[in-house]
Motif scaffolding. Structure first.
Motif, mmCIF file in Angstrom:
data_model
loop_
_atom_site.group_PDB
_atom_site.id
_atom_site.type_symbol
_atom_site.label_atom_id
_atom_site.label_comp_id
_atom_site.label_asym_id
_atom_site.label_seq_id
_atom_site.Cartn_x
_atom_site.Cartn_y
_atom_site.Cartn_z
ATOM 1 N N UNK A 1 23.305 10.236 -2.945
ATOM 2 C CA UNK A 1 22.999 11.253 -3.950
ATOM 3 C C UNK A 1 24.034 11.194 -5.077
ATOM 4 N N UNK A 2 23.692 11.716 -6.271
ATOM 5 C CA UNK A 2 24.684 11.802 -7.347
ATOM 6 C C UNK A 2 25.896 12.607 -6.910
ATOM 7 N N UNK B 269 28.550 16.762 -3.874
ATOM 8 C CA UNK B 269 29.679 17.662 -3.628
ATOM 9 C C UNK B 269 29.188 19.071 -3.340
ATOM 10 N N UNK B 270 28.168 19.511 -4.079
ATOM 11 C CA UNK B 270 27.619 20.851 -3.831
ATOM 12 C C UNK B 270 26.949 20.922 -2.456
ATOM 13 N N UNK C 27 28.465 8.084 -6.864
ATOM 14 C CA UNK C 27 27.486 8.564 -5.889
ATOM 15 C C UNK C 27 28.211 9.001 -4.624
ATOM 16 N N UNK C 28 27.535 9.828 -3.844
ATOM 17 C CA UNK C 28 28.038 10.206 -2.530
ATOM 18 C C UNK C 28 27.086 9.690 -1.472
ATOM 19 N N UNK D 63 17.876 15.958 -7.653
ATOM 20 C CA UNK D 63 17.831 14.641 -8.301
ATOM 21 C C UNK D 63 17.241 13.607 -7.359
ATOM 22 N N UNK D 64 16.800 12.475 -7.870
ATOM 23 C CA UNK D 64 16.252 11.425 -6.999
ATOM 24 C C UNK D 64 17.281 11.002 -5.943
ATOM 25 N N UNK D 65 16.842 10.994 -4.699
ATOM 26 C CA UNK D 65 17.707 10.594 -3.593
ATOM 27 C C UNK D 65 17.385 9.167 -3.177
#
Length: 252
Positions: free
Chosen positions: A82-83, A88-89, A110-111, A175-177
């Motif tokens: 994910x972005x 982070x959230x 990215x994460x 967002x797109x995963x």
């Protein structure tokens, strides 16, 4: 369970790979140290078990502890990519209100959230069912039955809350995963701290069998973050604040 860790390495910066080679695993096994953002020996064993030749993988890491590795997904873990800000959230929600997380890495903005095998296939379908995903991204749309089942997810629909109903309130909230599962491979950070610009551990694997979130847990985190994002008021593009008109009363 893995825990939040700060960026810190027990190894001396500038030490060559040859000098690290003989003591990398002894350092990882030193239970008296606080390994922050650092893989433990048990965590390294778990990561290596994802590949077809765990011993060869461990030997390679012992020889090059600052080099990132590439591991296959689908058997030991899946990865949800994910972005960074959204990730982070999600992580904040998982640790403050949820059950926590499995290992998490950061790479190229990215994460990478390590998840239970099968998550890569089910999570996009669950997001589409809840109408938070991109319609048709997994071959289904809102109102379709969950693939492999005759209705919605086993955990039931997630309460989207007031103000979120309809595409208008949810568009762009998730967002797109990128979901990596069977047949995919991901880059994992090095055992020891490497280049600052390379991948790094945010939550490092520290046990031989770390707990991994499933698709239902990650769905919950995605929806919680998306709901909070959708409810945040945003100024309209090109809107100019109007000054309050002053009214003067004239008396005669």
């Amino acid at each position: 369970m893995s825990v939040w860790l700060r960026d810190e390495s027990p190894l001396t910066p500038g030490t060559s790979d040859d000098e690290r080679r003989t003591d990398i695993f002894s350092l990882l096994r030193d239970e008296g140290r606080h390994h922050t953002a650092q893989v433990t020996a048990a965590g390294a064993d778990w990561l290596a078990s994802a590949g077809p030749y765990p011993r060869s993988t461990l030997s390679l890491w012992a020889a090059h502890p600052t080099a990132p590795g590439v591991l296959p997904c689908g058997s030991t873990f899946d990865v949800v990519n994910v972005p960074a800000i959204f990730g982070r959230r999600m992580l904040n929600r998982l640790w403050s209100e949820g059950p926590g997380s499995g290992p998490v890495a950061a790479h190229h903005g990215r994460m990478l959230l390590f998840a239970a095998p099968g998550t890569a296939q089910r999570l996009p379908a669950l997001l589409s069912w809840e109408e938070w995903g991109t319609p048709g991204a997994d071959g289904s749309g809102p109102g379709d039955s969950e693939p492999g089942g005759s209705g919605p997810a086993e955990s039931g629909p997630v309460d989207s809350g007031p103000g979120d109903s309809g595409p208008g309130g949810r568009a762009g909230a998730v967002p797109p995963l990128l979901c990596h599962g069977t047949g995919d491979a991901v880059t994992v950070p090095a055992l020891a701290a490497g280049a600052p610009s390379g991948p790094r551990w945010v939550v490092a694997p520290d046990t031989r069998h770390p707990w991994l979130p499933g698709p239902d847990v990650l769905l919950w985190a995605c929806v919680r973050v998306a709901r909070a994002t959708a409810r945040t008021p945003r100024p309209r593009a090109g809107a100019v604040p109007r000054a309050r008109a002053a009214v003067t009363l004239l008396t005669t």
